[in-house]
Structures are given as structure tokens and as C-alpha cells.
Design an enzyme around this catalytic site. Sequence first.
Site, short mmCIF file in Angstrom:
data_model
loop_
_atom_site.label_atom_id
_atom_site.label_comp_id
_atom_site.label_asym_id
_atom_site.label_seq_id
_atom_site.Cartn_x
_atom_site.Cartn_y
_atom_site.Cartn_z
N TYR A 142 0.73 -1.30 0.12
CA TYR A 142 0.12 -0.02 -0.01
C TYR A 142 0.71 1.16 0.03
CZ TYR A 142 -4.17 -3.00 0.85
OH TYR A 142 -5.12 -3.69 0.83
N LYS A 191 2.74 -15.48 2.76
CA LYS A 191 2.53 -16.08 1.56
C LYS A 191 3.95 -16.52 1.07
CE LYS A 191 0.54 -17.97 -2.10
NZ LYS A 191 -0.61 -18.99 -1.91
N ASP A 223 -4.17 -17.85 1.77
CA ASP A 223 -5.12 -18.65 1.14
C ASP A 223 -5.61 -19.53 2.19
OD1 ASP A 223 -2.73 -19.81 0.88
OD2 ASP A 223 -2.97 -20.69 -1.08
N ASP A 247 -5.75 -6.24 5.46
CA ASP A 247 -6.97 -5.60 5.11
C ASP A 247 -8.20 -6.67 4.66
OD1 ASP A 247 -8.65 -3.70 3.90
OD2 ASP A 247 -7.48 -3.34 2.34
N ASP A 251 -11.79 -7.88 7.05
CA ASP A 251 -13.05 -7.70 6.34
C ASP A 251 -13.76 -9.34 6.49
OD1 ASP A 251 -12.89 -5.28 5.71
OD2 ASP A 251 -13.57 -5.57 3.74
C1 IPM Z 1 -9.57 -0.45 5.61
C2 IPM Z 1 -9.94 0.12 4.04
C3 IPM Z 1 -8.49 1.17 3.93
C4 IPM Z 1 -7.31 -0.09 3.81
C5 IPM Z 1 -8.84 1.77 2.53
C6 IPM Z 1 -10.24 2.36 2.38
C7 IPM Z 1 -7.77 2.64 2.17
O1 IPM Z 1 -10.06 -0.82 3.45
O2 IPM Z 1 -9.14 0.35 6.69
O3 IPM Z 1 -9.29 -1.38 5.69
O4 IPM Z 1 -7.12 -0.65 2.91
O5 IPM Z 1 -6.68 0.38 4.86
MG MG Z 2 -10.22 -2.63 4.25
#
Ligand code: IPM
Ligand code: MG
Length: 358
Positions: A142, A191, A223, A247, A251
Site C-alpha cells: 500500500y 505467503k 489462502d 486488510d 473484512d
Molecule cells: C481499511 C480500508 C482502507 C485500507 C482503504 C479504504 C484505504 O479498506 O481500513 O481496511 O485498505 O486500509
Molecule cells: Mg479494508
Amino acid sequence: MIYNIALLKGDGIGPEIVDSAVKVLGKTAEKFGDKFNFTSYLIGGAAIDETGQPLPKETVEGCLKSDSVLLGAVGGYKWDNLSGDKRPEKALLGIRSALGLYTNLRPAKLYPALRSASPLKDEIVGDGFDIMIVRELTGGIYFGDRGYNDGKFGREAFDTERYSIMEIERIGKAAFEIAMKRNKKLCSIDKANVLETSRLWRKIMHELSEQYPEVEYSDMFVDNAAMQLVRNPRQFDVIVTSNMFGDILSDEASQITGSIGMLASSSLGGVGDNKYSLYEPIHGSAPDIAGKDIANPIATILSAAMMMRYSFDRADMAECIENAVDKVLEKGYRTADICADGEYIKCSEMTERIVELL
Ligand code: IPM
Ligand code: MG
């Protein structure tokens, strides 16, 4: 005590949920005889509209001189077609980097009262799970070199993953320390069968594990980890991983709790001797429901509680807020996102109920 908090309300539901947390903090301060000074700064799409920049200089300066930062969310359809550098999301990366917030803690806990909201079957969830994802937040792909080239197949784009030993060591240490305070179990996710950065990551984590013999350490390919999280989430306690894998996996982990609207997060670190911190809900700006007063403010309220505990060493205030949230759920109050059936209450009403229970 007087605490100075910078508010970055941002876009979408950001302003509503941050306002909710401010109400809860206001009442908490009254109760304990403390005081919060709140100062709002622009970030994300709201900042682009006002100043042309997703992260204005005044915002960074304001955060640097505050005791901590509470963030709502950034982004929305309106700004989706802007180029990479101008996007609201760029502000998130920018503020993390400016404050040196390399340790991102993202808990994924199943609330028993919200069991039915989890998409996983009963036999998988068992008596629940409580996972802490430690995501490296200021390095990796990133933040690596990126751009365009003319390659073998013509025009191409590239992003690069890069991790120094120092960056891996400091996030590794943070994760082992957290594991020591929980159930002494840590899984590092990488990985290493493909990526050089992961091979270095794994080597450093193994070296660190020797310094923490009490911690039951393991590593796993990303994975496989994505699969294991839905197959048997209870095998995990603390997870440490790189920026991009964290990231994605965070989620997934939040979704299996069934209540992403409940999950808080903290980003900790510092620049030189200065300690900085930022707290925000795990969920995004949800532009589809913005302004309708139907968002769930609890993740942001719990983020504020986390701030009390970790940045201000005020477990008393944190517990007071967390207990009020537990009680509101026990009483059966639900916002739309966590309401399996029947009646749900609005964001403003949920906030009032929680304030009453403080
Ligand atoms: C998160 C979000 C951010 C990230 C994005 C919006 C830049 O997805 O905080 O997880 O990837 O860190
Ligand atoms: Mg995110």
C-alpha cells in the site's frame, strides 16, 4: 482531566456515527468529572469538496497536536472516479503514515446476543470466537513504489511490496505482546511459498517467537487462512499479518461475526518519542444509507471506549461505555443491520438509549 480529541468525521455515515460517540463521551465525562475538547478537521471526500485535497495540512497538524483521534469513515460514489492520489481513501493512508500508526488492532468477536446474525452454522461457531487481528498498517504494497511501464505485453501498471526487518520486528513484537495479554496464542499469516517479503516476514517472526517461549506460535499461508476463518474460526486467537493480507482477512473476520456495525479498531504507533493513536469503526462510509439515521453507531462508540482504555488509561470510562452497550443489547434494542426480525431503532435513538444507560 482534560482530553483533546481530534474528530475526523469524513463522509457517508461518518458524521452521524461520530456525533453519536461524541454524545456518549460527553455524558461519560460528566459522570467522571473529566472534560473532552473536541476539534473537527476535514478528511476524505468532504475535504476534497472544501479544499481540493483529501488530507489537508491543517488536518494532519491538528491530529499531531491532539491527544488522540476519532475517525468516522471516508469515501463515496461522488469521488469514485478521481485518480489514485486524489481519492478520499488516500487520506486514510496519509494520516496513518503521518502519525506513524503501524499497529492496527482489529478485533472480531462474536456477541452472544447477536449469534443469529453470523452467517456461519451453529456447529462451526460453537460457543463463539474472539479473534484479534494485528495488521501492519504503514508498510508493504500500500506504500510501495507504483506506476506505469511499457512491458512485454505493452502498457502495464505495477505496485511493489517491500518490508524491512525493522518494520517486521516492530509489528511482530506488538503482536507477541498482545498475545501475552490474551491467551498466549499467535498465528502469523503470510505467503512464504511465493513471496520474498513473506519469507523474510516468517524468518523474523520465528526469531521473535524464541523470545516469547510462552506464546504458542504458528504460521499459515494466507489462502489457507482465508479458508480456515470460515471453516474453524475458533482455532485463532491473535493473528499478525501484513498490510494487504490484514486488510482482506479483517473484512472476512468481521463479516463472520455477523455484526460489522459493532466492531471497533485502533491504530497505534508514533513518530520518534511521540505516541499517536487513531480509533475508528471497522466498517466503511456506507453511502447508500448516509443521512437516513439508520446506521449503527455502536462500532464508533466502542472505538471511543477503546481510546479511553488504550490511549488515556481510563479503564473506568471504557467499562462504563462498554457496559452501557452490553445492556442496550440485552434489553433487545437493535439497529437495522443487527436486527434479525422485527423492530429496529434509528441511529439517534440507539445513541440516546446508550447515553441513558451510562
Ligand atoms: C481499511 C480500508 C482502507 C485500507 C482503504 C479504504 C484505504 O479498506 O481500513 O481496511 O485498505 O486500509
Ligand atoms: Mg479494508
